[in-house]
Write a protein that holds these residues in place. Sequence first.
Motif, PDB file in Angstrom:
ATOM      1  N   VAL A 126       0.851  -1.196   0.000  1.00 42.32           N
ATOM      2  CA  VAL A 126       0.000   0.000   0.000  1.00 42.32           C
ATOM      3  C   VAL A 126       0.884   1.243   0.000  1.00 42.32           C
ATOM      4  CG1 VAL A 126      -1.710   1.341   1.304  1.00 42.32           C
ATOM      5  CG2 VAL A 126      -1.953  -1.146   1.128  1.00 42.32           C
ATOM      6  N   ALA A 127       1.926   1.227   0.822  1.00 42.83           N
ATOM      7  CA  ALA A 127       2.853   2.362   0.898  1.00 42.83           C
ATOM      8  C   ALA A 127       3.479   2.649  -0.467  1.00 42.83           C
ATOM      9  CB  ALA A 127       3.944   2.079   1.934  1.00 42.83           C
ATOM     10  N   LYS A 128       3.897   1.596  -1.149  1.00 37.77           N
ATOM     11  CA  LYS A 128       4.528   1.767  -2.460  1.00 37.77           C
ATOM     12  C   LYS A 128       3.548   2.348  -3.472  1.00 37.77           C
ATOM     13  CE  LYS A 128       7.066  -0.719  -5.999  1.00 37.77           C
ATOM     14  NZ  LYS A 128       7.568  -2.011  -6.460  1.00 37.77           N
ATOM     15  N   VAL A 129       2.328   1.811  -3.516  1.00 36.84           N
ATOM     16  CA  VAL A 129       1.325   2.297  -4.469  1.00 36.84           C
ATOM     17  C   VAL A 129       0.972   3.753  -4.193  1.00 36.84           C
ATOM     18  CG1 VAL A 129      -1.094   2.054  -5.180  1.00 36.84           C
ATOM     19  CG2 VAL A 129       0.348   0.034  -4.993  1.00 36.84           C
ATOM     20  N   MET A 130       0.886   4.122  -2.910  1.00 40.85           N
ATOM     21  CA  MET A 130       0.474   5.474  -2.547  1.00 40.85           C
ATOM     22  C   MET A 130       1.645   6.455  -2.484  1.00 40.85           C
ATOM     23  SD  MET A 130      -2.588   4.864   0.193  1.00 40.85           S
ATOM     24  CE  MET A 130      -3.146   6.579   0.032  1.00 40.85           C
ATOM     25  N   GLY A 131       2.862   5.956  -2.682  1.00 39.72           N
ATOM     26  CA  GLY A 131       4.023   6.840  -2.672  1.00 39.72           C
ATOM     27  C   GLY A 131       4.342   7.384  -1.285  1.00 39.72           C
ATOM     28  N   ARG A 132       4.175   6.546  -0.254  1.00 37.25           N
ATOM     29  CA  ARG A 132       4.415   6.925   1.134  1.00 37.25           C
ATOM     30  C   ARG A 132       5.410   5.959   1.761  1.00 37.25           C
ATOM     31  NH1 ARG A 132       0.334   9.638   4.104  1.00 37.25           N
ATOM     32  NH2 ARG A 132      -1.229  10.574   2.763  1.00 37.25           N
ATOM     33  N   THR A 133       5.921   6.335   2.923  1.00 36.30           N
ATOM     34  CA  THR A 133       6.746   5.398   3.679  1.00 36.30           C
ATOM     35  C   THR A 133       5.824   4.392   4.368  1.00 36.30           C
ATOM     36  OG1 THR A 133       6.699   6.687   5.718  1.00 36.30           O
ATOM     37  CG2 THR A 133       8.473   7.207   4.122  1.00 36.30           C
ATOM     38  N   VAL A 134       6.387   3.279   4.787  1.00 36.66           N
ATOM     39  CA  VAL A 134       5.602   2.271   5.497  1.00 36.66           C
ATOM     40  C   VAL A 134       5.064   2.853   6.804  1.00 36.66           C
ATOM     41  CG1 VAL A 134       5.705   0.033   6.682  1.00 36.66           C
ATOM     42  CG2 VAL A 134       6.779   0.304   4.438  1.00 36.66           C
ATOM     43  N   HIS A 135       5.903   3.581   7.531  1.00 38.72           N
ATOM     44  CA  HIS A 135       5.471   4.179   8.795  1.00 38.72           C
ATOM     45  C   HIS A 135       4.318   5.160   8.574  1.00 38.72           C
ATOM     46  CE1 HIS A 135       5.755   5.538  12.917  1.00 38.72           C
ATOM     47  NE2 HIS A 135       5.801   6.779  12.486  1.00 38.72           N
ATOM     48  N   ALA A 136       4.431   6.007   7.567  1.00 41.77           N
ATOM     49  CA  ALA A 136       3.361   6.967   7.271  1.00 41.77           C
ATOM     50  C   ALA A 136       2.085   6.241   6.851  1.00 41.77           C
ATOM     51  CB  ALA A 136       3.802   7.942   6.184  1.00 41.77           C
ATOM     52  N   THR A 137       2.239   5.135   6.145  1.00 42.50           N
ATOM     53  CA  THR A 137       1.072   4.358   5.702  1.00 42.50           C
ATOM     54  C   THR A 137       0.398   3.681   6.882  1.00 42.50           C
ATOM     55  OG1 THR A 137       2.095   4.033   3.553  1.00 42.50           O
ATOM     56  CG2 THR A 137       0.302   2.533   4.137  1.00 42.50           C
ATOM     57  N   GLU A 138       1.193   3.166   7.816  1.00 34.63           N
ATOM     58  CA  GLU A 138       0.603   2.567   9.017  1.00 34.63           C
ATOM     59  C   GLU A 138      -0.209   3.603   9.786  1.00 34.63           C
ATOM     60  OE1 GLU A 138       4.162   1.099  10.847  1.00 34.63           O
ATOM     61  OE2 GLU A 138       3.948  -0.891   9.906  1.00 34.63           O
ATOM     62  N   ALA A 139       0.340   4.798   9.936  1.00 37.79           N
ATOM     63  CA  ALA A 139      -0.375   5.870  10.637  1.00 37.79           C
ATOM     64  C   ALA A 139      -1.636   6.263   9.873  1.00 37.79           C
ATOM     65  CB  ALA A 139       0.544   7.079  10.822  1.00 37.79           C
ATOM     66  N   LEU A 140      -1.536   6.340   8.556  1.00 36.69           N
ATOM     67  CA  LEU A 140      -2.691   6.659   7.728  1.00 36.69           C
ATOM     68  C   LEU A 140      -3.784   5.612   7.888  1.00 36.69           C
ATOM     69  CD1 LEU A 140      -4.113   8.302   5.492  1.00 36.69           C
ATOM     70  CD2 LEU A 140      -2.875   6.888   3.829  1.00 36.69           C
ATOM     71  N   LEU A 141      -3.410   4.344   7.917  1.00 34.08           N
ATOM     72  CA  LEU A 141      -4.400   3.277   8.084  1.00 34.08           C
ATOM     73  C   LEU A 141      -5.075   3.347   9.454  1.00 34.08           C
ATOM     74  CD1 LEU A 141      -2.530   0.380   6.289  1.00 34.08           C
ATOM     75  CD2 LEU A 141      -4.806   1.241   5.695  1.00 34.08           C
ATOM     76  N   VAL A 142      -4.331   3.700  10.481  1.00 37.51           N
ATOM     77  CA  VAL A 142      -4.930   3.860  11.812  1.00 37.51           C
ATOM     78  C   VAL A 142      -5.980   4.970  11.761  1.00 37.51           C
ATOM     79  CG1 VAL A 142      -4.488   4.618  14.194  1.00 37.51           C
ATOM     80  CG2 VAL A 142      -2.994   2.926  13.120  1.00 37.51           C
ATOM     81  N   ARG A 143      -5.611   6.105  11.177  1.00 44.18           N
ATOM     82  CA  ARG A 143      -6.558   7.229  11.086  1.00 44.18           C
ATOM     83  C   ARG A 143      -7.743   6.880  10.198  1.00 44.18           C
ATOM     84  NH1 ARG A 143      -1.668   9.803  10.320  1.00 44.18           N
ATOM     85  NH2 ARG A 143      -2.170  10.214   8.136  1.00 44.18           N
ATOM     86  N   ALA A 144      -7.486   6.168   9.107  1.00 42.65           N
ATOM     87  CA  ALA A 144      -8.561   5.801   8.175  1.00 42.65           C
ATOM     88  C   ALA A 144      -9.538   4.834   8.836  1.00 42.65           C
ATOM     89  CB  ALA A 144      -7.968   5.187   6.907  1.00 42.65           C
ATOM     90  N   ARG A 145      -9.019   3.864   9.584  1.00 40.52           N
ATOM     91  CA  ARG A 145      -9.903   2.929  10.290  1.00 40.52           C
ATOM     92  C   ARG A 145     -10.750   3.655  11.328  1.00 40.52           C
ATOM     93  NH1 ARG A 145      -5.397  -0.805   9.658  1.00 40.52           N
ATOM     94  NH2 ARG A 145      -4.537  -0.054  11.634  1.00 40.52           N
ATOM     95  N   ARG A 146     -10.132   4.600  12.047  1.00 37.93           N
ATOM     96  CA  ARG A 146     -10.880   5.378  13.036  1.00 37.93           C
ATOM     97  C   ARG A 146     -11.967   6.209  12.355  1.00 37.93           C
ATOM     98  NH1 ARG A 146     -10.013   7.117  18.004  1.00 37.93           N
ATOM     99  NH2 ARG A 146      -8.832   5.660  19.246  1.00 37.93           N
ATOM    100  N   ALA A 147     -11.635   6.839  11.240  1.00 44.24           N
ATOM    101  CA  ALA A 147     -12.628   7.651  10.521  1.00 44.24           C
ATOM    102  C   ALA A 147     -13.751   6.764   9.991  1.00 44.24           C
ATOM    103  CB  ALA A 147     -11.949   8.401   9.366  1.00 44.24           C
TER     104      ALA A 147
END
Length: 164
Positions: A126-147
Motif C-alpha cells: 500500500v505504501a509503495k502504491v500510494m508513494g508513502r513510507t511504510v510508517h506513514a502508511t501505518e499511521a494513515l491506516l490507523v486514522r482511516a480505520r478510526r474515521a
Amino acid sequence: MYDAALPEVYGYLLARCGQRSLAEELTAETFLAAVEALRRRPPPGGLSTAWLVGVARHKLIDHWRRAEREERGLRLAGGLRSGDVEDPWDVRLDALLAREVLMDLAGHHRAALTLRYLDGLSVPEVAKVMGRTVHATEALLVRARRAFRAGYEESFGGKGDRDG
C-alpha cells in the motif's frame, strides 16, 4: 484483448468506487493508457489483463487524490490527537452501509482502506502504491480505520437499529 479485459477492469473499478459513471470514465482512462503504452517503442512487456487492472488501480487512486485535494480546498480538516491509538473492533458490517461510509471518507483514507482490505495488499505494498513510507502508511491506516469506524457508528446509530 479489450473484449477479454473490459469486464475485469470495469468490474474492479465498479466494486471499489460504487458509481457506474465514474467506473466507466476510469475504465476509458485505463484503456487509453494501454493504447499510449502500445504506441511507445518498444511496447511494455507483460501487457495483460492483470497489467490493465494495475493501471486501473492507479487511475482510481489518482481520482481519489484529486477529489481529496478539491475537498481539502472546500473544508477545514480536523485531525486526531497524537495519543489516539487503534483498539480492537470486531463488528459485522452491513456491506451497503460500509460502502456508503467508505465513499464519504477523505480520498486518502478511502484509497488506503481499499488497497489494504479490498485489494488485500500488505502495508508495504500500500505504501509503495500510494508513494508513502511504510510508517506513514501505518499511521494513515490507523486514522482511516478510526474515521471509517466513526462514520459507520454514526450512520448505524442514526438508523435507531443498533440492538436489533
